[in-house]
Design an enzyme around this catalytic site. Structure first.
Site, short mmCIF file in Angstrom:
data_model
loop_
_atom_site.label_atom_id
_atom_site.label_comp_id
_atom_site.label_asym_id
_atom_site.label_seq_id
_atom_site.Cartn_x
_atom_site.Cartn_y
_atom_site.Cartn_z
N ASP A 152 15.00 -44.41 54.52
CA ASP A 152 15.45 -43.12 55.03
C ASP A 152 16.91 -42.96 54.61
OD1 ASP A 152 15.65 -40.77 56.64
OD2 ASP A 152 16.50 -41.98 58.25
N ASP A 158 19.59 -40.33 56.49
CA ASP A 158 20.45 -40.09 57.66
C ASP A 158 20.27 -41.18 58.70
OD1 ASP A 158 21.53 -37.69 56.71
OD2 ASP A 158 19.87 -36.50 57.51
N ASP A 208 23.50 -33.39 57.90
CA ASP A 208 23.57 -31.98 58.29
C ASP A 208 24.67 -31.76 59.32
OD1 ASP A 208 21.57 -31.23 56.58
OD2 ASP A 208 20.00 -31.15 58.11
N ASP A 216 14.49 -36.38 55.13
CA ASP A 216 14.43 -34.96 55.50
C ASP A 216 15.78 -34.28 55.30
OD1 ASP A 216 13.20 -32.69 56.37
OD2 ASP A 216 13.39 -33.14 58.51
N ASP A 229 15.12 -45.07 61.01
CA ASP A 229 15.70 -45.02 62.36
C ASP A 229 15.01 -44.02 63.27
OD1 ASP A 229 17.66 -42.38 62.73
OD2 ASP A 229 17.28 -42.94 60.66
#
Length: 279
Positions: free
Chosen positions: A41, A43, A52, A133, A215
Site C-alpha cells: 500500500d 498511504d 490526500d 487508493d 495498514d
C-alpha cells in the site's frame, strides 16, 4: 471495529478497465523467475500519513473552508478530493507546489531500510508492486523523489494528470461490486487478477510466497486472497491489523495467511531475511 468486512470481495467484480492507471516503473520488463511477489500500500504504509490529507497544508492558512468539507459523502472520497484539488487551484496552488508537498511526505519508520533491502536483492527474489487508493501523480512523485521507483514493477492506482489549467484531475481506477470498498477501487480484485496474470505469464509456475504490506481496512480485503504459506504484514494496531484480529476471534482459521504485524519496516526486513534463509 463495528462494521465487519469478512464477506467482502468473495465473488469477482468487474475486471479493471483502466489500463492507463497501471504505471510501469523504469525497471526492466517483468522477469518470470522471481520467487516472491510483494504488494505494498502507499498511504500510511510507505508514507507516514495520508497523501490526500497533506494537500490541506497547501490551502490558504492550511485549512479547507467548511462548505467544502461539508460536500464529502461516504464512499465517494475521490469525488470529494477532486473538489478539493479544484479549490486549491482556484487559490493559486500550482502543480509545482502540489508536487513539493508530496515530496515532503515522511516515510513510515523503517521504510527506507526496507526499500534499500529489497533493492539490494537479486531479481530472482522479489517482484514488487504497489496497490493504492492514492493516485499516479502522488505515488510516482514521491517514489522518484526518494529514489525507490526502480523497485516497483507495477503501480496500480487511480489515474491522475494536471490539465491545461493546472488542476490535478483524478479518475477512478475501476468499477467493482464489492459493497465494502470505495467505489473507485477494490484492492482484492487487483491482487487476485494480477497474481493470476503473472502465473500465466510464468508458464503456470506459482510464486513461493505472496506478501502483502498495508495498514487500512481496504488492505484487509486483498489479504483475504492470500493462501496458507503467504504472509500478511498489517501495520500494528491499524485497521487492517484489527480486522484480522477480529476475524481470528469470530472465525478461527478463516484467515489463511501468516500474520506479521509491523511498527517499522525493519520488522518486515527481519521476516524477509528469515524467509530467504529458509528457502
Amino acid at each position: 471495529m463495528r462494521d465487519s468486512v469478512f464477506n467482502c470481495c468473495v465473488s469477482p467484480p468487474h475486471p479493471p478497465g483502466a489500463a492507463a492507471a497501471e504505471r510501469r516503473s523504469r525497471s526492466p520488463a517483468p522477469q518470470n523467475h522471481s520467487r516472491f511477489l510483494m504488494f505494498f500500500d502507499f498511504d500510511e504504509t510507505l508514507v507516514d500519513e495520508c497523501s490526500d490529507d497533506s494537500m490541506v497544508s497547501a490551502a490558504p492558512g492550511g485549512v479547507l473552508p467548511g462548505w467544502l468539507k461539508d460536500t464529502y459523502r461516504p464512499g465517494r472520497y475521490n469525488e470529494y478530493m477532486q473538489r478539493v484539488l479544484a479549490y486549491l487551484s482556484e487559490q493559486g496552488v500550482t502543480p509545482a507546489a502540489i508536487r513539493a508537498t508530496v515530496e515532503k511526505l515522511p516515510p513510515c519508520p523503517g521504510i527506507p531500510a526496507l526499500m534499500h533491502f529489497l533493492l539490494s536483492q537479486p531479481s530472482r527474489d522479489f517482484e514488487v508492486v504497489c496497490v493504492s487508493d492514492a493516485n499516479t501523480v502522488f505515488i510516482e512523485t514521491w517514489l522518484q523523489h526518494m529514489g525507490f521507483q526502480p523497485l516497483f514493477l507495477r503501480i496500480f492506482t487511480n489515474p491522475a494528470h494536471f490539465d491545461d489549467n493546472g488542476v490535478l484531475q483524478l479518475r477512478p481506477f475501476h468499477s467493482h461490486e464489492c459493497l465494502r470498498c470505495p467505489a473507485n477501487m477494490c484492492k482484492a480484485v487487483v491482487v487476485r487478477q494480477y497474481v493470476a496474470q503473472r502465473i500465466r505469464e510464468r508458464g503456470g509456475r506459482p510464486y513461493q510466497k505472496v506478501l502483502y504490506m498495508g495498514d487500512g481496512a481496504n488492505d484487509f480485503c486483498p489479504s483475504l486472497t492470500l493462501s496458507p504459506g503467504d504472509v500478511a504484514f498489517p501495520r500494528r494496531d491499524f485497521p487492517m491489523h484489527k480486522l484480522i484480529q477480529e476475524m481470528g476471534e469470530a472465525k478461527p482459521g478463516e484467515f489463511k495467511a501468516s500474520v506479521v504485524p509491523w511498527k517499522s519496516g525493519e520488522d518486515v526486513v527481519n521476516t524477509l531475511r528469515k524467509i530467504l534463509e529458509r528457502t
